[in-house]
Design an enzyme around this catalytic site. Structure first.
Site, short mmCIF file in Angstrom:
data_model
loop_
_atom_site.label_atom_id
_atom_site.label_comp_id
_atom_site.label_asym_id
_atom_site.label_seq_id
_atom_site.Cartn_x
_atom_site.Cartn_y
_atom_site.Cartn_z
CB CYS A 142 -1.13 -0.02 1.08
SG CYS A 142 -2.43 1.12 0.80
CG HIS A 190 -3.43 -3.51 2.80
ND1 HIS A 190 -2.37 -3.29 3.74
CD2 HIS A 190 -4.06 -2.45 2.66
CE1 HIS A 190 -2.31 -1.83 3.66
NE2 HIS A 190 -3.36 -1.32 3.10
CD GLU A 208 -1.13 -6.39 4.56
OE1 GLU A 208 -0.88 -6.46 3.48
OE2 GLU A 208 -1.14 -5.05 5.07
N1 GLN Z 1 -1.97 6.59 3.10
C1 GLN Z 1 -1.98 6.01 1.80
C2 GLN Z 1 -3.58 6.17 1.24
O1 GLN Z 1 -4.34 6.50 1.88
C3 GLN Z 1 -1.46 4.60 2.13
C4 GLN Z 1 -2.80 3.88 3.01
C5 GLN Z 1 -2.44 2.52 3.16
O2 GLN Z 1 -1.06 2.14 3.38
N2 GLN Z 1 -3.14 1.85 3.86
O3 GLN Z 1 -3.72 6.01 0.03
#
Ligand code: GLN
Length: 541
Positions: free
Chosen positions: A386, A516, A518
């Site tokens: 992410c 994600h 994970e």
């Molecule tokens: N802050 C980033 C976004 O909102 C990444 C979010 C995250 O890593 N879950 O896009």
């Protein structure tokens, strides 16, 4: 009608109620029953989405996009089930539903009261979760500790449910038995007090799981039996273990599963733990280590280091290492360190692989960018999750494509090259401060590009589905220049033309995902990307 098992905690928090609940679920599933689990969190937040991970641990995300407590992650991992928003209850959700119903005249003009209307809404939700899962058993973990003001209404719901269906409900108390160093003996008094507090709420536990450093001996069990008004056969040991996956096996040594069945008037059933047992054996062996550095920022609280904020990432690394019969050795890289002392970067060479996790806000991003630049140049296997992908894009744009002022609009509103930017709908939400449950959340489809590392990792599958939690995206206006300079777009969401995975060629493993992965890794089914990442890391050991 399913059978319901309430799990409450005594003495103190953080003793592994979630793992106990998940392990009981695993046992019943190993006996051939259909099991689901519900987590009740007493906080007023509607969901966990707006909470800082240092406060409350990882925010787990379900397929349907619900941002919830990390225990739901434990349930999914232990039960190997996909849960839904119905498996998660908070005070906020309950009150919101009751108030909405009242506003819609759903109570036919009568006075709506905390008792019984709030517990009734809780009961409704618990029953719905069981029905939707077509479960034989529903486990309900009540967050917090008995005696707190916060979870009283949930205990009241449990009590009322028992009154309605006495044969279908049991209560398990997970309690803590300290062994004070100066005394050197396991003490039962705090547990006795916890039971008394539960009694005050009108509940007598059917079983106690005694968490402690060691197993409970006979005198301890006898004491609890006498003072807590229960059979010694209902007092179980839950000693500290090396791996959470061992807990279910330990409970079974004392016959917990069949005792539960007996409580419900059901005959004993042999359980079949299958590969779970072999997994625990692999975990306990002293296998060769794989050293993984995880760069994040949500682990420092005062003098303590928390691992809770990244629990799914840690578990996913472990699952993949165990698959290859290796021992995971995870190190925390506090990225703020690299901002102040870039000379420290050299030490990263000792790792077999590096992960940069998800995150929000500027703090620590400079250091993460430095880490990414280092692993890209030094050809250390890299998995970006992410924010770990967004920063990899920024680093590549700056240092390979020459877009020195590349950044994410999250960190710099007026940036010249917003290679990461929010979509229009997200920009509007941010303007309105409409933050709760409005990110790009949950499962979305992704189409993989043939010939990429990701495509290979997923076993040459073209279409995959993964869970998301972010507001910002890869900015397609920069796609051409980044691709021209060697960045591979390995996966996209076709519907919205969104970049989901990036990769680098000429690198043993440099893969970063907007989603994600994970969240979907399971102990016996490691996630394909983590598996491929660890496989490359092992080559470097
Ligand atoms: N802050 C980033 C976004 O909102 C990444 C979010 C995250 O890593 N879950 O896009």
């Amino acid at each position: 009608m399913p059978r319901f098992i309430f799990v409450a905690g005594g003495v103190m928090s953080g003793i592994g109620k979630g793992i106990a609940t998940a392990s009981i679920g695993r046992i019943l599933k190993s006996k051939g029953f259909r099991v689901t689990a519900v987590k009740i969190d007493p906080y007023i937040n509607v969901d966990a989405g707006t909470m800082n991970p240092v406060e409350h641990g990882e925010v787990f995300v379900m397929d349907d996009g619900t941002e919830c407590d990390q225990d739901i992650g434990n349930y999914e991992r232990f039960l190997d089930e996909t849960l839904t928003t119905n498996n998660y209850i908070t005070t906020g959700r309950v009150y919101q539903a009751v108030i909405n119903r009242e506003r819609n005249l759903g109570y036919n003009g009568r006075c709506v009261e905390v008792v019984p209307d709030i517990p009734n809404e809780v009961i409704l939700r618990i029953k719905k979760a069981g029905k939707l899962a077509k479960a034989d058993f529903v486990l309900i973990e009540i967050g917090g500790t008995v005696g707190e003001y916060q979870n009283m209404l949930f205990l009241e719901a449990a009590r009322m449910m028992k009154l309605q269906n006495p044969k279908k409900i049991i209560f398990i108390l997970v309690s803590y038995l300290p062994i004070p160093a100066t005394i050197g003996e396991m003490k039962t008094k705090p547990t006795q007090t916890a039971v008394r507090l539960l009694n005050e709420a009108g509940i007598q536990p059917d079983m106690i799981l005694g968490r402690s450093v060691t197993s409970l001996d006979k005198p301890r069990k006898r004491k609890i039996s006498i003072f807590c008004n229960m059979n010694t056969l209902d007092v179980f040991s839950s000693p500290d273990v090396k791996s959470i996956y061992e807990v279910a096996l330990n409970y079974e040594k004392e016959g917990l599963g069949n005792r539960i069945l007996e409580k419900f008037g059901l005959p004993s059933v042999e359980q079949d733990f299958g590969k779970w047992k072999q997994l625990v054996e692999i975990i306990k062996k002293n296998n060769k280590e794989v050293k993984i550095g995880i760069a994040g920022k949500y682990f420092q609280t005062g003098k303590f280091t928390l691992m809770d904020s990244y629990i799914s990432v840690i578990e996913a690394v472990k699952h993949a290492c165990w698959f290859f019969k290796k021992k995971p050795e995870i190190h925390w890289l506090s990225t703020e360190d690299y901002e102040k002392k870039p000379q420290k970067l050299k030490a990263l060479k000792k790792f077999n692989g590096i992960i940069v996790t998800g995150g929000f806000g500027t703090r620590g991003t400079m250091g993460k960018l430095k880490v990414i630049e280092f692993v890209r140049k030094q050809k250390i296997p890299y998995l970006g999750l992410c924010l770990g992908m967004q920063l990899a894009v920024i680093e590549f744009a700056r240092n390979v494509c020459g877009l020195k002022q590349a950044h994410s609009r999250e960190f710099l509103k007026k940036c010249k090259h917003p290679v990461i930017d929010a979509m229009t709908e997200q920009k509007n939400l941010i303007k309105e401060k409409n933050y709760g449950g409005t990110m790009r959340l949950g499962a979305y489809k992704c189409k993989l590009k043939k010939g990429t590392k990701s495509f290979k990792a997923y076993g040459n599958k073209i279409h995959i589905s993964e869970r998301h939690r972010h507001r910002y995206e890869f900015n397609n206006e920069y796609r051409r220049i980044l691709e021209k300079n060697g960045l591979t777009i390995a996966g996209i969401n076709l519907k919205r033309n969104l970049v989901e995975i990036i990769e680098l060629k000429n690198h043993p493993f440099f893969v970063a995902t907007q989603f994600h992965p994970e969240y979907k890794s399971k102990p016996l089914k490691p996630h394909p990307l983590f598996k491929e990442f660890i496989k490359t890391c092992i080559k470097k050991t």
